[in-house]
Design an enzyme around this catalytic site. Structure first.
Site, PDB file in Angstrom:
ATOM      1  N   HIS A 230       0.802  -1.159   0.042  1.00 31.22           N
ATOM      2  CA  HIS A 230      -0.165  -0.142  -0.060  1.00 31.22           C
ATOM      3  C   HIS A 230       0.808   1.195  -0.110  1.00 31.22           C
ATOM      4  O   HIS A 230       2.008   1.221   0.225  1.00 31.22           O
ATOM      5  CB  HIS A 230      -0.894   0.228   1.314  1.00 31.22           C
TER       6      HIS A 230
ATOM      7  N   GLU B  93       1.119   3.866   1.841  1.00 32.79           N
ATOM      8  CA  GLU B  93       1.758   4.157   3.238  1.00 32.79           C
ATOM      9  C   GLU B  93       3.197   3.210   3.256  1.00 32.79           C
ATOM     10  O   GLU B  93       4.243   3.979   3.729  1.00 32.79           O
ATOM     11  CB  GLU B  93       0.983   4.127   4.215  1.00 32.79           C
TER      12      GLU B  93
ATOM     13  N   CYS C 131      -6.040   1.470   5.934  1.00 28.82           N
ATOM     14  CA  CYS C 131      -6.697   0.350   6.032  1.00 28.82           C
ATOM     15  C   CYS C 131      -6.064   0.088   7.458  1.00 28.82           C
ATOM     16  O   CYS C 131      -5.248   0.488   8.023  1.00 28.82           O
ATOM     17  CB  CYS C 131      -6.389  -0.537   4.956  1.00 28.82           C
TER      18      CYS C 131
ATOM     19  N   CYS D 184      -2.252  -0.661   7.499  1.00 23.41           N
ATOM     20  CA  CYS D 184      -1.526   0.336   7.391  1.00 23.41           C
ATOM     21  C   CYS D 184      -1.917   1.414   8.706  1.00 23.41           C
ATOM     22  O   CYS D 184      -1.021   1.847   9.331  1.00 23.41           O
ATOM     23  CB  CYS D 184      -1.827   1.284   6.302  1.00 23.41           C
TER      24      CYS D 184
END
Lengths: 314, 243
Positions: free
Chosen positions: B46, B48, B88, B91
């Protein structure tokens, strides 16, 4: 009714164990421990029941306490029906009063009752709780069927648990946390890693293994032409890990579509799977998250791994 | 946040999910991230994570980092994250592990948001690193980027869904249930007491939509790349103002 006994293993459907070695970890829904939830109830004339059922249907989706296991209408006395509307956590008295008012229903009989928060695992218990508190609907325990159809290869489970134990004991500078990811179709170990957070704060052993699976797949794809032979993420793989994973790792496994996880030791303060661990997320069995996986804790004492500080997120 | 949105728009136009983020250290963008789950064959790359990895590499490439920090990741105490979509659950937990200072995001993530939409990882008790996460910054623009993406198909999914009949809706937006993310006092301290009504009404603080964010010519990210490539200038934190 579940045709029990087909599974070659000894399954305890009440305590959710397999051969007294594996404990199924799920959210609390089928727990045999009784917990109660406060609900709003009113008494109505039988001819008002369609109105009330409409109201219940509208509200039940948003209710933080699922009440599908609770009989909603019950004939008590005076020919009146007593109705369970919704949980007290869903709506305040004022909100319930105004909803009833909109439907032209009387509000004099509104009161708080207590009903079991979830269905127990057996029919006998459902009857008993029903007598003590409020009648329940018994449709069988869906988890019985789920457990009954599960296939376990204990030889492989044991050898993979032994593997992470051995790997964990070799950790010197690192935390003694170890994980492997296995393809259950071939029993091949696709990835294996110990905790690496001394190098990178997010390199927990589960995260490292997921990363290794993607690197393995990237390499594999260089030598195969047929896209139907591609493997999607960790789809259907099994994960063995020494300590109950933290929220990050548990959610990473959701994103990676694994099928099943086994662990040895609970992480009481930081774990994200056991309903008793940490904030009780049960990430693998959470109704709002987009997919699920199965989780088992090994409850035999064959495989010993070192304890972690309670504040460590495994 | 406009920079993060431009990155997300860039991602949209290169076939990835339009979710992007920037990490800001002392007023400078020191790293950015876009989702790369399709190309990397990993469900966990992701935005991040990419941004976090870049920062750790930068700190480790700085000769004198150990005079400022005992671990490279200690720098996150002074770093804020701007991300177009709520982090999410994974993360959100990762940001807690590294000790991020503050998070600002555009729209919530009803399917697996970890800063209040599904779970509230940022303030739970699994670690002493708690952070405040402010929703609703350019929220409508962030939603439109996602809507644009989901009207196309993800051909990498095992069973691609046909989305040809979907249209990009510009005029209707879901409510923003502020109380899922912030207390009223946190909201008023940040957005101002005059916006209090938005909190009560679950309304956006920014109603007007800047459609230029979604333009196909708003995808040049070279300035952000440039800024992220600059070597780090580490400085001692001021411990008190009495000097």
């Amino acid at each position: 009714m579940v045709k029990k006994g087909k599974n070659k293993h000894r399954i305890d459907y009440i305590h959710c164990t397999v051969d007294d070695k594996l404990l199924q970890i799920s959210n609390k829904r089928t727990s045999s421990e009784l917990s109660l939830v406060d609900v709003w109830s009113i008494k109505i004339q039988p001819h008002d029941s369609p109105k009330v059922l409409g109201l219940i249907r509208d509200m039940s989706n948003d209710d933080p306490h699922p009440l599908q296991h609770v009989k909603r209408l019950q004939k008590l006395e005076d020919g009146l029906l007593t109705v369970i509307l919704c949980s007290v956590d869903l709506a305040s008295r004022e909100e319930v009063v105004s909803l009833l008012g909109e439907k032209g229903l009387g509000i004099e009989t509104i009161e708080v009752r207590q009903v079991p928060a979830h269905c127990p695992p057996t029919k006998d218990m459902a009857l008993e709780w029903g007598k003590l508190y409020w009648p329940l609907v018994w449709k069988g325990n869906p988890n019985d069927q789920i457990l009954n159809e599960m296939v376990f290869n204990f030889d492989h489970i044991r050898s993979d648990l032994q593997l992470i134990c051995t790997n964990s004991s070799k950790c010197c500078e690192q935390l003694p946390i170890s994980t492997v990811i296995v393809d259950p179709l071939t029993n091949a170990v696709i990835a294996s890693s110990n905790d690496e957070r001394h190098r990178h704060p997010l390199d927990h052993s589960v995260m490292r293994c997921i990363q290794l699976v993607s690197e393995y797949e990237q390499q594999r794809r260089e030598s195969i032409d047929d896209p139907s032979d591609h493997h999607y993420l960790c789809n259907n793989y099994h994960v063995y890990t020494t300590h109950e994973p933290c929220t990050m790792c548990a959610m990473a496994l959701i994103h990676s579509r694994i099928a099943r996880l086994f662990y040895l030791k609970q992480s009481p303060k930081t774990g994200a799977l056991d309903p008793e661990s940490g904030p009780g997320y049960t990430i693998h069995d959470h109704k709002l998250l987009n997919s699920k996986f199965e989780v088992f804790k090994w409850i035999g004492d064959e495989y010993q791994v070192a304890d972690l500080d309670e504040n460590v997120n495994a | 946040m406009r920079k993060a949105l431009r990155l997300a728009n860039h991602a949209l136009h290169t076939g990835e999910t339009p979710v992007a983020c920037i990490f800001v250290y002392r007023g400078n963008v020191i790293s950015y991230g876009m989702n790369n789950t399709n190309d990397s064959l990993s469900g966990i790359t992701h935005a991040e994570f990419r941004g976090i990895n870049a920062i750790l590499e930068k700190v480790e490439a700085t000769d004198n980092w150990s005079t400022f920090y005992s671990h490279p990741w200690d720098i996150f105490r002074e770093i804020d994250l701007y991300v177009t979509v709520e982090p999410c659950v994974m993360c959100a937990s990762a940001l807690k592990h590294i000790g991020i200072r503050t998070v600002y995001f555009g729209c919530g993530n009803e399917r697996f948001g970890g800063n209040g939409s599904v779970l509230k990882i940022n303030t739970d008790d699994t670690s002493p690193n708690r952070y405040v996460s402010y929703p609703g910054i350019y929220r409508r623009e962030a939603i439109l980027l996602l809507r644009d993406f989901y009207t196309h198909e993800n051909i990498k999914a095992p069973v691609p869904r046909n989305k040809k009949n979907r249209e990009l809706k510009l005029d209707s937006f879901p409510e923003l249930t502020w109380s899922n993310y912030l207390s009223k006092s946190e909201f008023c301290d940040f957005f101002g007491k005059d916006k209090e009504q938005c909190y009560d009404l679950n309304a956006d603080v920014q109603q007007d939509i800047d459609l230029s964010v979604l333009d196909s010519d708003n995808i040049d990210i070279s300035d952000i790349e440039q800024s992220a490539q600059e070597p780090l200038q580490l400085r001692k934190r001021k411990l008190c103002d009495t000097a």
